[in-house]
Design a protein around this motif. Structure first.
Motif, PDB file in Angstrom:
ATOM      1  N   ILE A 161       0.880  -1.171   0.000  1.00  0.00           N
ATOM      2  CA  ILE A 161       0.000   0.000   0.000  1.00  0.00           C
ATOM      3  C   ILE A 161       0.916   1.219   0.000  1.00  0.00           C
ATOM      4  O   ILE A 161       1.707   1.411   0.924  1.00  0.00           O
ATOM      5  N   GLN A 162       0.806   2.010  -1.039  1.00  0.00           N
ATOM      6  CA  GLN A 162       1.661   3.186  -1.152  1.00  0.00           C
ATOM      7  C   GLN A 162       0.933   4.405  -0.598  1.00  0.00           C
ATOM      8  O   GLN A 162      -0.189   4.703  -1.013  1.00  0.00           O
ATOM      9  N   GLN A 196       8.924  -0.058  -4.363  1.00  0.00           N
ATOM     10  CA  GLN A 196       9.837  -0.820  -3.527  1.00  0.00           C
ATOM     11  C   GLN A 196      10.194  -0.106  -2.226  1.00  0.00           C
ATOM     12  O   GLN A 196      10.722  -0.710  -1.302  1.00  0.00           O
ATOM     13  N   GLU A 197       9.926   1.185  -2.142  1.00  0.00           N
ATOM     14  CA  GLU A 197      10.276   1.951  -0.937  1.00  0.00           C
ATOM     15  C   GLU A 197       9.264   1.752   0.185  1.00  0.00           C
ATOM     16  O   GLU A 197       9.501   2.172   1.308  1.00  0.00           O
ATOM     17  N   TYR A 198       8.150   1.095  -0.101  1.00  0.00           N
ATOM     18  CA  TYR A 198       7.130   0.882   0.920  1.00  0.00           C
ATOM     19  C   TYR A 198       7.232  -0.531   1.477  1.00  0.00           C
ATOM     20  O   TYR A 198       7.599  -1.460   0.768  1.00  0.00           O
ATOM     21  N   PRO A 199       6.882  -0.696   2.748  1.00  0.00           N
ATOM     22  CA  PRO A 199       6.953  -2.034   3.344  1.00  0.00           C
ATOM     23  C   PRO A 199       5.883  -2.954   2.744  1.00  0.00           C
ATOM     24  O   PRO A 199       4.865  -2.502   2.229  1.00  0.00           O
ATOM     25  N   LEU A 200       6.141  -4.247   2.837  1.00  0.00           N
ATOM     26  CA  LEU A 200       5.203  -5.227   2.314  1.00  0.00           C
ATOM     27  C   LEU A 200       3.952  -5.267   3.176  1.00  0.00           C
ATOM     28  O   LEU A 200       4.026  -5.331   4.402  1.00  0.00           O
ATOM     29  N   ASN A 230      12.726  -6.375  -2.325  1.00  0.00           N
ATOM     30  CA  ASN A 230      11.502  -7.039  -1.871  1.00  0.00           C
ATOM     31  C   ASN A 230      10.524  -7.313  -3.010  1.00  0.00           C
ATOM     32  O   ASN A 230       9.319  -7.188  -2.853  1.00  0.00           O
ATOM     33  N   ASN A 231      11.068  -7.683  -4.136  1.00  0.00           N
ATOM     34  CA  ASN A 231      10.268  -8.113  -5.282  1.00  0.00           C
ATOM     35  C   ASN A 231      10.557  -9.586  -5.544  1.00  0.00           C
ATOM     36  O   ASN A 231      11.537 -10.140  -5.052  1.00  0.00           O
ATOM     37  N   VAL A 235      -2.328   0.968  -4.623  1.00  0.00           N
ATOM     38  CA  VAL A 235      -2.032  -0.426  -4.319  1.00  0.00           C
ATOM     39  C   VAL A 235      -1.079  -0.924  -5.404  1.00  0.00           C
ATOM     40  O   VAL A 235      -1.330  -0.760  -6.589  1.00  0.00           O
ATOM     41  N   SER A 236       0.018  -1.523  -4.965  1.00  0.00           N
ATOM     42  CA  SER A 236       0.992  -2.092  -5.885  1.00  0.00           C
ATOM     43  C   SER A 236       0.989  -3.611  -5.705  1.00  0.00           C
ATOM     44  O   SER A 236       1.224  -4.104  -4.613  1.00  0.00           O
TER      45      SER A 236
END
Length: 155
Positions: free
Chosen positions: A22-23, A31-35, A49-50, A77-78
């Motif tokens: 969730i950005q 990628q800068e956002y936590p899973l 984290n991909n 949402v990514s």
């Protein structure tokens, strides 16, 4: 959404993993956002984290995904998937095997027709062009010819 993604990964041969984020600010990279979600949990992720690229002989696993903005907010949402794709070697092996089958069937059918005494160039051309369909036409023509001969005997 998590349950739907979990079912999708579990029921698909080509999807190996899913990463959901969730950005909060659309100006940053995903990628800068936590899973927010990662399934299956035991699958390995790369340094960003991909889902990592994994090369195999028959398939490659590549990362692909989408970025969906949430209307009326500055959030998005990514969703990233790990997808198995066939390699060029797999594709070429399939084409080669299909070509080999095509030629061998045409040769077998042509020899079969020749040894049964029906050898005509037209049949060979039909086998090369239409393969199994051409052989089906040949079998139908032979049956019709036999039926016609039987009817002439009784007439």
């Amino acid at each position: 959404m998590r349950e739907k993604l979990k079912k999708r990964v579990a029921s698909s041969w080509s999807i190996t993993a899913v990463v959901l984020r969730i950005q909060e600010d659309k100006s940053k990279a995903p990628q800068e956002y936590p899973l927010a979600y990662h399934y299956p949990e035991k699958s390995k992720l790369d340094s960003l984290n991909n889902v990592p690229f994994k090369e195999g002989f028959f398939t490659n696993t590549v990362g692909t995904g989408t970025y969906v903005p949430i209307p009326g907010t500055n959030r998005a949402v990514s969703i990233d998937f790990g997808m198995k794709l066939f390699t060029d070697a797999t594709f070429m092996a399939g084409v080669t095997l299909l070509f080999g089958y095509w030629v061998l069937f045409a040769v077998w059918a042509s020899m079969n027709v020749y040894y049964r005494g029906h050898g005509k160039v037209v049949w060979v051309i039909l086998f090369l062009l239409f393969n199994v369909l051409g052989y089906g036409l040949y079998k139908t023509a032979v049956k019709m010819n036999k039926l016609q001969r039987r009817l002439h005997r009784f007439a």
